[in-house]
Design a protein around this motif. Structure first.
Motif, PDB file in Angstrom:
ATOM      1  N   GLN A  82      75.628  44.439  54.737  1.00  0.00           N
ATOM      2  CA  GLN A  82      75.172  43.508  55.750  1.00  0.00           C
ATOM      3  C   GLN A  82      73.808  44.027  56.625  1.00  0.00           C
ATOM      4  OE1 GLN A  82      78.683  42.462  57.977  1.00  0.00           O
ATOM      5  NE2 GLN A  82      78.972  40.632  56.499  1.00  0.00           N
ATOM      6  N   LEU A  83      74.072  45.354  56.885  1.00  0.00           N
ATOM      7  CA  LEU A  83      72.858  45.931  57.723  1.00  0.00           C
ATOM      8  C   LEU A  83      71.722  45.989  56.913  1.00  0.00           C
ATOM      9  CD1 LEU A  83      71.589  47.374  60.252  1.00  0.00           C
ATOM     10  CD2 LEU A  83      72.830  49.448  59.542  1.00  0.00           C
ATOM     11  N   ALA A  84      71.750  46.649  55.506  1.00  0.00           N
ATOM     12  CA  ALA A  84      70.822  46.679  54.817  1.00  0.00           C
ATOM     13  C   ALA A  84      70.221  45.232  54.419  1.00  0.00           C
ATOM     14  CB  ALA A  84      71.077  47.440  53.367  1.00  0.00           C
ATOM     15  N   ASP A  85      71.036  44.347  54.128  1.00  0.00           N
ATOM     16  CA  ASP A  85      70.331  43.065  53.994  1.00  0.00           C
ATOM     17  C   ASP A  85      69.558  42.493  55.257  1.00  0.00           C
ATOM     18  OD1 ASP A  85      71.852  42.857  51.679  1.00  0.00           O
ATOM     19  OD2 ASP A  85      73.432  41.578  52.479  1.00  0.00           O
ATOM     20  N   ARG A  86      69.888  42.830  56.627  1.00  0.00           N
ATOM     21  CA  ARG A  86      69.321  42.390  57.918  1.00  0.00           C
ATOM     22  C   ARG A  86      67.837  43.195  57.738  1.00  0.00           C
ATOM     23  NH1 ARG A  86      74.275  42.317  60.063  1.00  0.00           N
ATOM     24  NH2 ARG A  86      74.170  44.426  61.103  1.00  0.00           N
ATOM     25  N   GLU A  87      68.145  44.471  57.367  1.00  0.00           N
ATOM     26  CA  GLU A  87      66.711  45.449  57.487  1.00  0.00           C
ATOM     27  C   GLU A  87      65.688  44.931  56.464  1.00  0.00           C
ATOM     28  OE1 GLU A  87      68.130  49.279  56.531  1.00  0.00           O
ATOM     29  OE2 GLU A  87      68.839  49.592  58.749  1.00  0.00           O
ATOM     30  N   GLU A  88      66.287  44.313  55.160  1.00  0.00           N
ATOM     31  CA  GLU A  88      65.490  43.977  54.124  1.00  0.00           C
ATOM     32  C   GLU A  88      64.880  42.497  54.592  1.00  0.00           C
ATOM     33  OE1 GLU A  88      63.339  43.291  50.826  1.00  0.00           O
ATOM     34  OE2 GLU A  88      64.046  44.895  51.550  1.00  0.00           O
ATOM     35  N   GLN A  89      65.360  41.648  55.148  1.00  0.00           N
ATOM     36  CA  GLN A  89      65.094  40.323  55.897  1.00  0.00           C
ATOM     37  C   GLN A  89      63.783  40.729  57.114  1.00  0.00           C
ATOM     38  OE1 GLN A  89      68.453  38.566  57.571  1.00  0.00           O
ATOM     39  NE2 GLN A  89      68.946  37.226  55.640  1.00  0.00           N
ATOM     40  N   TYR A  90      64.284  41.740  57.900  1.00  0.00           N
ATOM     41  CA  TYR A  90      63.026  42.048  58.892  1.00  0.00           C
ATOM     42  C   TYR A  90      61.858  42.694  58.032  1.00  0.00           C
ATOM     43  CZ  TYR A  90      60.658  45.598  61.515  1.00  0.00           C
ATOM     44  OH  TYR A  90      59.723  46.256  62.293  1.00  0.00           O
ATOM     45  N   ARG A  91      62.203  43.454  57.145  1.00  0.00           N
ATOM     46  CA  ARG A  91      60.867  44.199  56.337  1.00  0.00           C
ATOM     47  C   ARG A  91      59.889  43.160  55.613  1.00  0.00           C
ATOM     48  NH1 ARG A  91      58.148  47.824  57.017  1.00  0.00           N
ATOM     49  NH2 ARG A  91      59.809  48.808  57.646  1.00  0.00           N
ATOM     50  N   VAL A  92      60.725  42.067  55.045  1.00  0.00           N
ATOM     51  CA  VAL A  92      59.797  40.862  54.391  1.00  0.00           C
ATOM     52  C   VAL A  92      59.148  40.186  55.499  1.00  0.00           C
ATOM     53  CG1 VAL A  92      60.218  38.728  53.529  1.00  0.00           C
ATOM     54  CG2 VAL A  92      61.510  40.608  52.528  1.00  0.00           C
ATOM     55  N   MET A  93      59.666  39.809  56.593  1.00  0.00           N
ATOM     56  CA  MET A  93      58.948  38.889  57.909  1.00  0.00           C
ATOM     57  C   MET A  93      57.939  40.008  58.296  1.00  0.00           C
ATOM     58  SD  MET A  93      62.155  36.902  60.089  1.00  0.00           S
ATOM     59  CE  MET A  93      62.969  38.358  60.443  1.00  0.00           C
ATOM     60  N   PHE A  94      58.235  41.187  58.312  1.00  0.00           N
ATOM     61  CA  PHE A  94      57.223  42.043  59.178  1.00  0.00           C
ATOM     62  C   PHE A  94      55.989  42.054  58.077  1.00  0.00           C
ATOM     63  CE2 PHE A  94      55.517  46.478  59.731  1.00  0.00           C
ATOM     64  CZ  PHE A  94      55.528  46.612  60.981  1.00  0.00           C
ATOM     65  N   ASN A  95      56.259  42.182  56.776  1.00  0.00           N
ATOM     66  CA  ASN A  95      55.193  42.325  56.075  1.00  0.00           C
ATOM     67  C   ASN A  95      54.398  41.116  55.681  1.00  0.00           C
ATOM     68  OD1 ASN A  95      55.093  45.077  55.668  1.00  0.00           O
ATOM     69  ND2 ASN A  95      56.888  45.178  54.183  1.00  0.00           N
ATOM     70  N   ALA A  96      55.134  39.863  55.754  1.00  0.00           N
ATOM     71  CA  ALA A  96      54.570  38.584  55.305  1.00  0.00           C
ATOM     72  C   ALA A  96      53.955  37.762  56.796  1.00  0.00           C
ATOM     73  CB  ALA A  96      55.591  37.504  55.020  1.00  0.00           C
ATOM     74  N   THR A  97      53.996  38.241  57.771  1.00  0.00           N
ATOM     75  CA  THR A  97      53.193  37.504  59.007  1.00  0.00           C
ATOM     76  C   THR A  97      51.712  37.860  58.876  1.00  0.00           C
ATOM     77  OG1 THR A  97      53.273  37.162  61.101  1.00  0.00           O
ATOM     78  CG2 THR A  97      53.878  39.437  60.409  1.00  0.00           C
ATOM     79  N   SER A  98      51.002  36.889  58.941  1.00  0.00           N
ATOM     80  CA  SER A  98      49.461  37.025  59.080  1.00  0.00           C
ATOM     81  C   SER A  98      49.046  37.737  60.425  1.00  0.00           C
ATOM     82  CB  SER A  98      48.802  35.780  58.915  1.00  0.00           C
ATOM     83  OG  SER A  98      49.322  34.770  59.988  1.00  0.00           O
ATOM     84  N   ASP A  99      49.924  37.884  61.499  1.00  0.00           N
ATOM     85  CA  ASP A  99      49.555  38.521  62.747  1.00  0.00           C
ATOM     86  C   ASP A  99      49.729  40.054  62.337  1.00  0.00           C
ATOM     87  OD1 ASP A  99      49.320  36.232  63.963  1.00  0.00           O
ATOM     88  OD2 ASP A  99      51.436  36.231  64.654  1.00  0.00           O
ATOM     89  N   GLY A 100      48.880  40.844  62.969  1.00  0.00           N
ATOM     90  CA  GLY A 100      48.740  42.174  62.813  1.00  0.00           C
ATOM     91  C   GLY A 100      50.137  42.825  63.573  1.00  0.00           C
ATOM     92  N   MET A 101      50.972  43.599  63.077  1.00  0.00           N
ATOM     93  CA  MET A 101      52.233  44.080  63.760  1.00  0.00           C
ATOM     94  C   MET A 101      52.308  45.615  63.731  1.00  0.00           C
ATOM     95  SD  MET A 101      54.934  41.173  62.834  1.00  0.00           S
ATOM     96  CE  MET A 101      56.069  41.794  64.164  1.00  0.00           C
TER      97      MET A 101
END
Length: 181
Positions: A82-101
């Protein structure tokens, strides 16, 4: 394999004696003192569970046996997944946003950036992570960045307008926001 003797030590811990010839998993057959590994176990009742297995060679009834102490780690494995799944969801959102993070440590070390941040500064991820702050944070923005980090350290969010620089020297305005992790 037929077990010589099984002794439940608790609802999640079991000790098992088995003759060496009953061992089908090669990791068990090679067990030396204090070996520890994970194994999928089929209990005598048919239940399948993940176990952390600690094996110790012993003599039992004048024959070599293996004392296995197994701890049910099914819940631990599920929590890890579950932690790995949440980390992957975070990674996808982090990389997909058009805002610089950008992800900073509490002491001000840049540890990750997304592609939008790279595009803003005209650098690759590797270049940004290795570059000194002064290469993309101009002197007039440095106090605001330090305030952002100090505020996050105290557990509070921070927002301000600032300027930053592109690799080609061009200055741009940005909305700088920080939240504690």
């Amino acid at each position: 394999p037929q077990l010589t003797e099984a002794c439940p030590l608790s609802n999640r811990l079991v000790a098992v004696f088995t003759p060496f010839e009953n061992l089908t998993d090669p990791r068990l057959a090679r067990t030396r003192v204090h070996d520890l590994f994970d194994l999928v176990v089929v209990a005598l009742c048919g239940t399948i569970f993940d176990a952390e297995v600690h094996g110790v060679p012993v003599h039992y009834g004048n024959e070599p046996h293996l004392l296995l102490i197994m701890r049910d780690i099914t819940k631990d494995k599920l929590a890890e997944q579950q932690l790995a799944d949440r980390e992957e969801q975070y990674r996808v959102m982090f990389n997909a946003t058009s805002d610089g993070m950008a992800l900073w440590t509490i002491d001000g070390k840049l540890v990750d950036v997304n592609q939008a941040c790279c595009n803003l500064h005209g650098m690759t991820r590797e270049q940004l992570l290795k570059a000194p702050l002064t290469e993309f944070v101009p002197p007039e923005t440095m106090p605001k960045l330090m305030q952002l980090l100090a505020t996050a350290r105290e557990g509070h969010a921070y927002q301000d307008e600032a300027i930053a620089t592109h690799k080609n020297g061009e200055v741009f305005h940005l909305d700088m926001r920080g939240v504690p992790a």
